[in-house]
Design a protein around this motif. Structure first.
Motif, PDB file in Angstrom:
ATOM      1  N   ARG A   1       7.022  26.016 -31.092  1.00  0.00           N
ATOM      2  CA  ARG A   1       8.190  25.747 -31.950  1.00  0.00           C
ATOM      3  C   ARG A   1       8.600  25.895 -33.572  1.00  0.00           C
ATOM      4  O   ARG A   1       9.024  25.991 -34.392  1.00  0.00           O
ATOM      5  CB  ARG A   1       8.484  24.384 -32.200  1.00  0.00           C
ATOM      6  CG  ARG A   1       7.449  23.402 -32.214  1.00  0.00           C
ATOM      7  CD  ARG A   1       7.412  22.258 -32.193  1.00  0.00           C
ATOM      8  NE  ARG A   1       7.610  21.741 -31.052  1.00  0.00           N
ATOM      9  CZ  ARG A   1       6.438  21.230 -29.498  1.00  0.00           C
ATOM     10  NH1 ARG A   1       5.401  20.641 -30.888  1.00  0.00           N
ATOM     11  NH2 ARG A   1       6.708  20.509 -28.558  1.00  0.00           N
ATOM     12  N   ASN A   2       7.444  26.306 -34.389  1.00  0.00           N
ATOM     13  CA  ASN A   2       7.331  26.450 -35.762  1.00  0.00           C
ATOM     14  C   ASN A   2       6.373  28.191 -36.076  1.00  0.00           C
ATOM     15  O   ASN A   2       6.603  28.331 -37.068  1.00  0.00           O
ATOM     16  CB  ASN A   2       6.257  26.367 -36.727  1.00  0.00           C
ATOM     17  CG  ASN A   2       6.586  24.510 -36.806  1.00  0.00           C
ATOM     18  OD1 ASN A   2       7.060  24.067 -37.004  1.00  0.00           O
ATOM     19  ND2 ASN A   2       4.784  24.296 -36.707  1.00  0.00           N
TER      20      ASN A   2
ATOM     21  N   PRO B   1      12.085  28.376 -28.988  1.00  0.00           N
ATOM     22  CA  PRO B   1      10.689  28.781 -30.097  1.00  0.00           C
ATOM     23  C   PRO B   1      10.746  26.507 -29.444  1.00  0.00           C
ATOM     24  O   PRO B   1      10.703  26.315 -30.257  1.00  0.00           O
ATOM     25  CB  PRO B   1      11.039  28.435 -31.178  1.00  0.00           C
ATOM     26  CG  PRO B   1      12.271  28.379 -31.187  1.00  0.00           C
ATOM     27  CD  PRO B   1      13.085  28.925 -30.170  1.00  0.00           C
ATOM     28  N   GLN B   2       9.567  26.389 -28.543  1.00  0.00           N
ATOM     29  CA  GLN B   2       9.875  25.234 -27.895  1.00  0.00           C
ATOM     30  C   GLN B   2       8.325  24.689 -27.576  1.00  0.00           C
ATOM     31  O   GLN B   2       8.003  23.508 -27.592  1.00  0.00           O
ATOM     32  CB  GLN B   2      10.359  24.822 -26.637  1.00  0.00           C
ATOM     33  CG  GLN B   2      10.486  25.842 -25.210  1.00  0.00           C
ATOM     34  CD  GLN B   2      10.889  25.508 -24.268  1.00  0.00           C
ATOM     35  OE1 GLN B   2      12.131  26.184 -24.612  1.00  0.00           O
ATOM     36  NE2 GLN B   2       9.978  25.543 -22.928  1.00  0.00           N
TER      37      GLN B   2
ATOM     38  N   ASN C   1       3.853  24.369 -28.361  1.00  0.00           N
ATOM     39  CA  ASN C   1       3.336  24.026 -29.437  1.00  0.00           C
ATOM     40  C   ASN C   1       2.650  24.497 -30.402  1.00  0.00           C
ATOM     41  O   ASN C   1       3.120  24.198 -31.299  1.00  0.00           O
ATOM     42  CB  ASN C   1       1.958  23.011 -28.977  1.00  0.00           C
ATOM     43  CG  ASN C   1       2.183  21.456 -28.440  1.00  0.00           C
ATOM     44  OD1 ASN C   1       3.367  21.104 -28.863  1.00  0.00           O
ATOM     45  ND2 ASN C   1       1.495  21.023 -27.207  1.00  0.00           N
TER      46      ASN C   1
ATOM     47  N   THR D   1       2.391  29.592 -30.259  1.00  0.00           N
ATOM     48  CA  THR D   1       2.439  30.463 -29.557  1.00  0.00           C
ATOM     49  C   THR D   1       1.679  31.305 -28.947  1.00  0.00           C
ATOM     50  O   THR D   1       0.532  31.055 -29.098  1.00  0.00           O
ATOM     51  CB  THR D   1       3.174  31.706 -30.598  1.00  0.00           C
ATOM     52  OG1 THR D   1       4.479  30.787 -31.323  1.00  0.00           O
ATOM     53  CG2 THR D   1       3.271  33.140 -29.533  1.00  0.00           C
TER      54      THR D   1
ATOM     55  N   ASN E   1       5.215  24.388 -19.842  1.00  0.00           N
ATOM     56  CA  ASN E   1       7.150  24.722 -19.980  1.00  0.00           C
ATOM     57  C   ASN E   1       7.840  25.242 -19.470  1.00  0.00           C
ATOM     58  O   ASN E   1       6.959  25.548 -18.304  1.00  0.00           O
ATOM     59  CB  ASN E   1       6.595  25.473 -21.606  1.00  0.00           C
ATOM     60  CG  ASN E   1       6.303  24.704 -22.916  1.00  0.00           C
ATOM     61  OD1 ASN E   1       7.752  24.535 -23.901  1.00  0.00           O
ATOM     62  ND2 ASN E   1       5.417  24.057 -23.163  1.00  0.00           N
TER      63      ASN E   1
END
Length: 313
Positions: free
Chosen positions: A65-66, A88-89, A91, A93, A118
């Motif tokens: 997500r970041n 981007p979902q 926690n 990559t 996910n």
């Protein structure tokens, strides 16, 4: 040009050149130009290769997500992948570290983070399925609904299973059953390769199966043409790093197979494409142009372009 919808994993890869795999312990090893970090992942690499060959590619994936999506398209690369469908979902990559040596042996460490937990928002996928010519999938959990969507819309599916594990075969049936084209690596294969291909073909009715065998080449099976043949590797470049060669080969095969329907010519082109790829560091670098593929195949096999290809159809 074909329209591909590609779904699969995007990850951060660190590739390390070592003297020998497995690595012997020493407190510190210092070597110039021996560590390379960039974006990778089977589906990401395949999307790049297809785009490089001139295809229309919609790439769908999930990342942390970041995650800064700017890393998807470094400024020095000639082709660009749209990040519209990279969500981007997670926690974080997924990441992977690969040790490799001069004998093409690899030792891989991967951390898929929370990938298995996910899902992908299929409302973004459904409107695009009808317009694609083929869906290219990884066997990640979030890709299972993609296989269902393709079947519902009667779209052909190509799946990169990567390393085969007999204990996990039952978990891959959602991909194995509907796939028109399957790609495997023999890295973890324990049974006779021809017996394995025959078993896969008879069990799932797959039209085309490619079994990559590293430096030994590959075996291709084509149900329609009644072909089951081994092809040796070809040499177009000095070997620098073989990581990502299978992704390049698979993508190039799909490009030409969808263009002409000729699996033999497609696999010969793919062998050339992969042989050039291994002359470069990084999984997403070192792709041949279609003009280079044509020149090399004429040089090695004397295969001229068909009238179909010549007129760009």
């Amino acid at each position: 040009m074909s329209k591909f919808l590609v779904a699969g994993v995007t990850q951060i890869e660190t590739i390390v050149r070592v003297d020998k795999v497995p690595v012997s312990y020493v407190p510190l090893t210092s070597a110039n130009d021996s560590i390379f970090t960039a974006v990778g992942g089977d589906a990401y690499n395949e999307s790049l290769a297809l785009k490089w060959l001139g295809d229309d590619v919609t790439f769908m994936s999930i990342v942390g997500r970041n995650q800064d999506l700017g890393i998807i398209n470094p400024p020095d690369r000639k082709v660009t992948l749209s990040t519209e469908y990279i969500v981007p979902q997670m926690n974080e990559t997924p990441t992977e570290v690969v040790f490799y040596d001069k004998n093409r042996k690899q030792q891989i460490f991967e951390d898929i983070k929370d990938l298995r937990e996910n899902t992908y928002d299929m409302s973004m996928v459904t409107p695009l399925v009808n317009s694609c010519d083929m869906m290219v999938l990884a066997n990640a959990n979030f890709c299972r609904p993609f296989a269902l969507a393709a079947a519902e819309h009667n779209k052909p599916i190509a799946v990169n299973i990567r390393n085969y594990n007999p204990e996990k075969e039952k978990y891959n049936t959602d991909f194995l059953k509907p796939a028109k084209v399957l790609y495997f690596s023999d890295d973890t294969l324990t049974e006779d390769p021809y017996a394995f291909i025959d078993r896969m073909a008879s069990t799932y009715g797959t039209e085309v199966i490619i079994l990559g065998q590293g430096s030994e080449g590959l075996i291709i099976y084509d149900k329609t043409k009644d072909i089951r043949a081994h092809y040796k590797t070809v040499k177009t470049n000095e070997v620098v790093n073989t990581i990502g060669a299978g992704n390049a080969l698979f993508a190039c095969f799909l490009h030409y197979y969808m263009e002409t329907g000729d699996s033999v010519n497609a696999i010969k082109n793919a062998l050339l494409f992969a042989s050039y790829k291994i002359g470069f560091m990084g999984t997403s670098n070192g792709f041949m142009t279609t003009e280079q593929v044509e020149q090399w195949r004429n040089l090695i096999w004397g295969i001229k372009m068909t009238p179909f290809e010549e007129h760009g159809n």
